[in-house]
Design a protein around this motif. Structure first.
Motif, short mmCIF file in Angstrom:
data_model
loop_
_atom_site.label_atom_id
_atom_site.label_comp_id
_atom_site.label_asym_id
_atom_site.label_seq_id
_atom_site.Cartn_x
_atom_site.Cartn_y
_atom_site.Cartn_z
N GLN A 117 71.72 9.38 134.51
CA GLN A 117 72.06 9.16 133.10
C GLN A 117 72.35 10.46 132.35
OE1 GLN A 117 72.42 5.92 132.47
NE2 GLN A 117 71.59 5.57 134.53
N SER A 118 72.63 11.52 133.07
CA SER A 118 72.89 12.82 132.42
C SER A 118 74.35 13.02 132.07
CB SER A 118 72.45 13.96 133.34
OG SER A 118 73.26 14.00 134.51
N GLY A 119 75.24 12.26 132.69
CA GLY A 119 76.67 12.50 132.52
C GLY A 119 77.19 13.65 133.37
N ILE A 120 76.32 14.24 134.20
CA ILE A 120 76.73 15.33 135.11
C ILE A 120 77.14 14.69 136.43
CG2 ILE A 120 76.00 17.42 136.31
CD1 ILE A 120 73.91 17.81 134.10
N HIS A 121 78.42 14.79 136.75
CA HIS A 121 78.96 14.15 137.94
C HIS A 121 79.40 15.21 138.95
CE1 HIS A 121 78.93 10.06 136.28
NE2 HIS A 121 79.21 10.64 135.13
N LEU A 122 78.81 15.15 140.13
CA LEU A 122 79.10 16.11 141.19
C LEU A 122 80.13 15.52 142.15
CD1 LEU A 122 75.40 16.97 142.10
CD2 LEU A 122 76.85 18.09 140.39
N PRO A 123 81.20 16.23 142.45
CA PRO A 123 82.14 15.73 143.45
C PRO A 123 81.52 15.76 144.84
CG PRO A 123 82.74 17.96 142.80
CD PRO A 123 81.62 17.53 141.89
N LEU A 124 81.71 14.71 145.60
CA LEU A 124 81.24 14.70 146.98
C LEU A 124 82.17 15.56 147.83
CD1 LEU A 124 80.17 10.99 147.59
CD2 LEU A 124 78.92 12.86 146.49
N GLN A 125 81.59 16.47 148.58
CA GLN A 125 82.33 17.34 149.49
C GLN A 125 81.58 17.36 150.82
OE1 GLN A 125 82.35 20.85 146.90
NE2 GLN A 125 84.50 20.47 146.43
N THR A 153 81.71 10.65 143.89
CA THR A 153 80.89 11.47 143.00
C THR A 153 79.43 11.04 143.10
OG1 THR A 153 81.23 10.00 141.11
CG2 THR A 153 82.76 11.86 141.33
N ALA A 154 78.56 11.90 142.61
CA ALA A 154 77.15 11.58 142.46
C ALA A 154 76.71 12.09 141.10
CB ALA A 154 76.32 12.22 143.56
N GLU A 155 76.00 11.25 140.34
CA GLU A 155 75.49 11.67 139.03
C GLU A 155 74.07 12.19 139.19
OE1 GLU A 155 75.19 10.06 134.43
OE2 GLU A 155 75.11 8.63 136.10
N PHE A 156 73.85 13.43 138.75
CA PHE A 156 72.51 14.01 138.78
C PHE A 156 72.36 15.01 137.64
CE2 PHE A 156 69.17 16.94 139.80
CZ PHE A 156 68.14 16.08 140.15
N ARG A 208 63.63 13.27 145.89
CA ARG A 208 64.46 12.45 145.02
C ARG A 208 65.57 11.80 145.84
NH1 ARG A 208 63.00 16.83 141.78
NH2 ARG A 208 62.41 16.32 139.62
N PHE A 209 65.83 10.53 145.55
CA PHE A 209 66.95 9.84 146.17
C PHE A 209 68.08 9.72 145.15
CE2 PHE A 209 63.48 8.88 148.91
CZ PHE A 209 64.06 8.90 150.17
N ILE A 210 69.29 10.04 145.59
CA ILE A 210 70.43 10.18 144.70
C ILE A 210 71.53 9.20 145.13
CG2 ILE A 210 72.20 11.77 143.82
CD1 ILE A 210 70.26 14.07 144.49
N PRO A 211 71.91 8.24 144.27
CA PRO A 211 73.00 7.33 144.62
C PRO A 211 74.33 8.08 144.77
CG PRO A 211 71.70 6.48 142.78
CD PRO A 211 71.29 7.90 142.98
#
Length: 330
Positions: A143-151, A137-140, A127-130
């Protein structure tokens, strides 16, 4: 002190492992700084979208010389860097001053037979993730509304060993594929020097990862970094150790989590004992009261990792925290 720029090209990267036979791509003195480029995706580039495959990465993937393929691992590493006057028994300090994703995209891959649950998830998946570099942040999933902070951090920080070339997959006393998410910008990592010049390599950029890295990969992405390499002649260290802005980090590696945990705990006890002057038994108790032990990764077969965090805020002021390394052993 000299500032260098180390671009990732067919002449400056290697894939798959570490080897003391690789000629260095840069020679520096202790204390010099390097702005370094790293790429990832050597074995999946043909399946990647255009924004992931830059012209530089495409050139590397299609034209990397055979002698730069040194092991069976999937990791593309920049280096090795030769540090003048570095000899076996010395310690190499890597100051991670800045770490930034090169691209607004990364990937995650499940590999058949790998991961923490290979029977439950046997099918390979890519899977490729924008990456939103403005909001970090990255949403995964999409369209889930789950936003991961980039670290962002580098999964691999390692030196060559006098052994035959070996895979970049398992970590060890040389560092390598540590995959420790604590080692973000502002941290310092300490590795034992095992061959003349140390021959340091870096790569495996991760934009975000949970402790354990349970499905084999993080958000893998190409990464820029600014690092300073400092040689220590007066320290004695046989396993990787680190310091973040808030914690001291003792690491342990083993074929089982029990072995990795025991090594990390023993290393942290030895560090606390020498740093503070308290007894080994008191240090053991203090670790039970204040240290947090975490699973670094369980997927870099055959070696698992555990790290212990000791908050610096609880410790008294000391003249030199480096003093414990004069006697620290695993």
């Amino acid at each position: 002190m000299v500032n260098y720029t180390l671009k990732a090209t067919c002449e400056t990267v290697h894939v798959g492992g570490f080897s003391c036979q690789l000629p260095p791509v840069l020679q520096i003195a202790s204390g010099d700084r390097i702005d370094v480029e790293t790429y990832t995706g050597y074995y999946i580039y043909s399946h990647a979208p255009a924004e992931f495959v830059t012209p530089e990465l495409l050139d590397i993937c299609q034209n990397l010389p055979p002698d730069r393929k040194v092991g069976p691992g999937p990791h593309l590493l920049t280096g090795p860097v030769y540090i003048q006057d570095a000899l076996p028994g010395d310690i190499l300090e890597i100051r991670l001053e800045a770490i930034t994703p090169r691209l607004p995209i990364g990937f995650n891959a499940i590999r058949s037979g790998w991961g923490a649950l290979p029977q439950e998830f046997p099918d390979p998946a890519l899977r490729f993730i924008p990456l939103n570099l403005e909001t970090q942040t990255a949403e995964f999933p999409p369209q889930s509304g789950i936003h991961l902070p980039l670290q962002p951090f580098f999964g691999i920080l390692g030196v060559a060993t006098p052994d035959d070339p070996h895979s970049s997959v398992p970590p060890g006393h040389y560092g390598g594929n540590i995959d420790n998410r604590e080692l973000q910008a502002g941290s310092r990592v300490f590795l034992p020097v095992l061959v003349p010049g140390a021959l340091f390599s870096i790569g495996d950029g991760h934009a975000a990862q949970g402790d354990g890295e349970v499905n084999v990969t993080a958000i893998e992405t190409s990464m820029n970094g600014s690092i300073q390499l400092i040689l220590h002649k007066h320290l004695n260290l046989t396993v990787p150790f680190a310091e973040t802005p808030t914690d001291f980090v003792a690491m342990g590696f083993g074929e089982t989590l029990d072995e990795a945990f025991a090594q990390a705990l023993k290393n942290l006890i030895g560090f606390v004992e020498k740093l503070t002057g308290i007894s080994a038994e008191e240090a053991y108790i203090l670790c039970s009261l204040a240290a947090s032990f975490r699973i670094t990764q369980v997927v870099n077969s055959p070696t698992k990792g555990v790290h212990g965090l000791l908050p610096k805020a609880i410790l008294p002021s000391v003249e030199s925290w480096e003093a414990p390394f004069t006697t620290l052993n695993p």
